[in-house]
Write a protein that holds these residues in place. Structure first.
Motif, PDB file in Angstrom:
ATOM      1  N   SER A   7       0.847  -1.196   0.000  1.00  0.00           N
ATOM      2  CA  SER A   7       0.000   0.000   0.000  1.00  0.00           C
ATOM      3  C   SER A   7       0.877   1.238   0.000  1.00  0.00           C
ATOM      4  CB  SER A   7      -0.926   0.024   1.235  1.00  0.00           C
ATOM      5  OG  SER A   7      -0.192   0.336   2.404  1.00  0.00           O
ATOM      6  N   HIS A 177      -8.701   1.554   2.601  1.00  0.00           N
ATOM      7  CA  HIS A 177      -7.805   2.651   2.940  1.00  0.00           C
ATOM      8  C   HIS A 177      -8.471   3.447   4.044  1.00  0.00           C
ATOM      9  CE1 HIS A 177      -4.243   4.980   1.736  1.00  0.00           C
ATOM     10  NE2 HIS A 177      -4.924   6.042   2.152  1.00  0.00           N
ATOM     11  N   GLY A 183      -4.082   1.393  15.164  1.00  0.00           N
ATOM     12  CA  GLY A 183      -2.965   1.701  14.281  1.00  0.00           C
ATOM     13  C   GLY A 183      -2.163   2.883  14.800  1.00  0.00           C
ATOM     14  N   LEU A 213      -4.930  -3.459   4.659  1.00  0.00           N
ATOM     15  CA  LEU A 213      -5.181  -2.060   4.968  1.00  0.00           C
ATOM     16  C   LEU A 213      -4.108  -1.144   4.387  1.00  0.00           C
ATOM     17  CD1 LEU A 213      -6.210  -2.376   8.730  1.00  0.00           C
ATOM     18  CD2 LEU A 213      -7.718  -2.263   6.725  1.00  0.00           C
ATOM     19  N   GLY A 214      -4.519   0.062   4.069  1.00  0.00           N
ATOM     20  CA  GLY A 214      -3.617   1.128   3.652  1.00  0.00           C
ATOM     21  C   GLY A 214      -3.958   2.407   4.378  1.00  0.00           C
ATOM     22  N   HIS A 215      -3.035   3.338   4.379  1.00  0.00           N
ATOM     23  CA  HIS A 215      -3.112   4.708   4.900  1.00  0.00           C
ATOM     24  C   HIS A 215      -1.991   4.974   5.892  1.00  0.00           C
ATOM     25  CE1 HIS A 215      -4.311   8.672   5.969  1.00  0.00           C
ATOM     26  NE2 HIS A 215      -4.547   8.349   7.224  1.00  0.00           N
ATOM     27  N   TYR A 228      -1.628  -3.562   8.314  1.00  0.00           N
ATOM     28  CA  TYR A 228      -1.107  -2.515   7.431  1.00  0.00           C
ATOM     29  C   TYR A 228       0.238  -2.981   6.894  1.00  0.00           C
ATOM     30  CZ  TYR A 228      -4.456   1.019   9.121  1.00  0.00           C
ATOM     31  OH  TYR A 228      -5.595   1.740   9.405  1.00  0.00           O
TER      32      TYR A 228
END
Length: 381
Positions: A7, A177, A183, A213-215, A228
C-alpha cells in the motif's frame, strides 16, 4: 493462493524537496522479483498509488513500468484508491486494464463486486473499497442524515461486501484505505479526520479472511487477518525506525493459512545529527552519516550563517535543519509588547537579536540605520 499485500506507494512524492522517483521505481520494481521468487498469484495495493490526484507525467510513466514488471512476473494486480489518489482518474481505463490482469477497483457503487481470481480450491474474491470521504460517500451509499462519519460509511461498505461473501461462499480479501483503531500514525500521512474522528473500529472487518489495509505508513498487525503493510519507502523522519516491508499472505481451502513478512531494500537510510556546526563538520565520528538523508539540529549559541550549504559540503543529503541553541532562544513576547516605546532602530536590532540569538555589531547597526533612513527618505543620522 499467495497474495502480496502492499500500500501507500505515493509515486511522485518528494522528501523535504528531494525527488524520490528513482528510489521509488527501484524498490517497487523489486516487487516483481519477489513475485517470481515467492510464486505470488496476486499483488494488492491498498490505496495511495500516487501522491497527488493529478500525478506528473514522470510519476505515471514510472508507475506504469513498475506495474508492467509485476504483471510480467506472473501476478494479477488489484488496486483501490486512497485519499491522495483521484478515483475517477485512476479508474478511467479499468475495463481495458482488466484484460491485462490489472484490476482498478475505484467506484463506490461497485465495491461489493469482487475480482475473482481462481486457485486449486476455487475462486478468491478480492473486494476493493476505495477511500470513502464521509459526506460524498454517504450520499453514494444512500445513507440517511443520521449516518455520518468514517465508521458509518465504511460500515455500510463492509455490510455490502459481507453480504456478497455470504452469497458466494468464497474466501475473501478486502482492500481498504482507512485509519483503524489501534494503528500507529507517523508524520507523513495526510489527516483524514472529519469532525475530529478519523478512526474506525477494527470489528468492522470481522468475517473476512484477510483485510489488506492502507493509509498508515508503518507496517502493523492489528489482528492475524487485519494488517497494514505500510509504505515501501520512508516519507518522513518520524519513520526512521520503520522496517519497510510487505506481507505475504497464504490462503488455503479454508481461508487464511498464514502471513509472512518480507523486508524491502532501503535505498538511502535516514539519520539525525545534533551539535554545533563546527563540530558536525570536523568530527570523524559523524562519518557514518555522510550518505544518509539527514535532519540536523544545530545547538550553536548564535545562528550560523549559511549553515545548510556548509553542512551539505560534508553531508550532501542533509534535508532538514533546525536551530535550537544551547540555553534556549530569547523569551517570546507579544508583538505589541516587543515594539512598545522603541524606536525603529531599536526594533530592527531587537529582531536581529531574536532571530540569531546575538545583537548586531556596530557595523551592522550602521547598515540598519542606512536602510531605515532610505525607507524614510532622509539622510542617516
Amino acid at each position: 493462493m499467495r497474495v502480496l499485500h502492499t500500500s501507500d506507494w505515493h509515486v511522485g512524492r518528494t522528501f523535504h524537496g528531494r525527488d524520490l522517483l528513482a528510489e521509488q521505481e527501484s524498490v517497487l520494481t523489486g516487487l516483481a522479483d519477489l513475485v517470481a521468487d515467492e510464486r505470488v498469484d496476486a499483488v494488492v495495493v491498498a490505496g495511495d498509488l500516487y501522491d497527488r490526484a493529478v500525478p506528473s507525467a514522470e510519476a505515471v510513466d514510472a508507475c506504469a513500468r513498475v506495474l508492467a514488471a509485476i504483471a510480467r512476473a506472473g501476478a494479477q494486480i488489484v488496486i483501490t484508491p486512497g485519499n491522495h489518489d483521484s478515483a475517477p482518474r485512476l479508474g478511467a481505463f479499468a475495463a481495458f486494464a482488466r484484460a491485462g490482469g490489472l484490476h482498478l477497483r475505484t467506484a463506490i457503487a461497485d465495491l461489493h463486486e469482487p475480482v475473482l481470481i481462481p486457485d486449486a480450491h476455487g475462486p478468491v474474491a478480492f473486494y476493493g473499497i476505495p477511500y470513502l470521504e464521509p459526506e460524498p460517500a454517504r450520499h453514494a451509499l444512500g445513507l440517511d442524515g443520521d449516518q455520518r462519519g468514517h465508521t458509518a460509511v465504511l460500515g455500510e461498505a463492509l455490510r455490502r461486501v459481507k453480504a456478497d461473501i455470504a452469497a458466494r461462499g468464497a474466501r475473501s480479501v478486502v482492500l481498504a484505505h482507512a485509519f483503524v483503531i489501534g494503528g500507529e500514525a507517523s508524520d507523513s500521512e495526510r489527516t483524514i479526520a472529519v469532525g475530529g474522528v478519523p478512526h474506525v473500529p477494527s470489528a468492522l472487518f470481522d468475517g473476512v479472511d484477510y483485510a489488506a489495509l492502507g493509509h498508515l505508513h508503518g507496517p502493523q498487525t492489528l489482528g492475524a487477518h487485519l494488517r497494514y503493510s505500510g509504505s515501501p519507502l520512508a516519507y518522513s523522519f518520524s519513520e526512521a525506525r520503520h522496517r519497510k516491508s510487505v506481507w505475504l499472505v497464504d490462503l488455503d481451502a479454508r481461508g487464511l493459512a498464514g502471513v509472512e513478512r518480507r523486508e524491502l531494500p532501503v535505498p538511502r537510510a535516514l539519520g539525525s545529527l545534533r551539535g554545533d556546526l563546527d563540530d558536525l563538520l570536523r568530527d570523524p565520528a559523524h562519518e557514518p552519516e555522510v550518505d544518509k538523508f539527514l535532519t540536523v539540529e544545530l545547538t550553536d549559541r548564535v545562528r550560523p550563517l549559511d549553515a545548510m550549504r556548509r553542512l551539505r559540503d560534508r553531508f550532501p543529503h542533509a534535508l532538514h535543519l533546525d536551530w535550537k541553541p544551547e540555553g534556549g532562544r530569547p523569551t517570546e513576547h507579544r508583538y505589541t509588547e516587543t515594539v512598545k516605546g522603541r524606536s525603529d532602530e531599536e526594533i530592527a536590532c531587537c529582531f536581529v537579536d531574536h532571530t540569531r540569538n546575538s545583537p548586531p555589531s556596530e557595523a551592522e547597526r550602521d547598515l540598519l540605520r542606512e536602510a531605515l533612513a532610505a525607507v524614510a527618505g532622509k539622510e542617516p543620522e
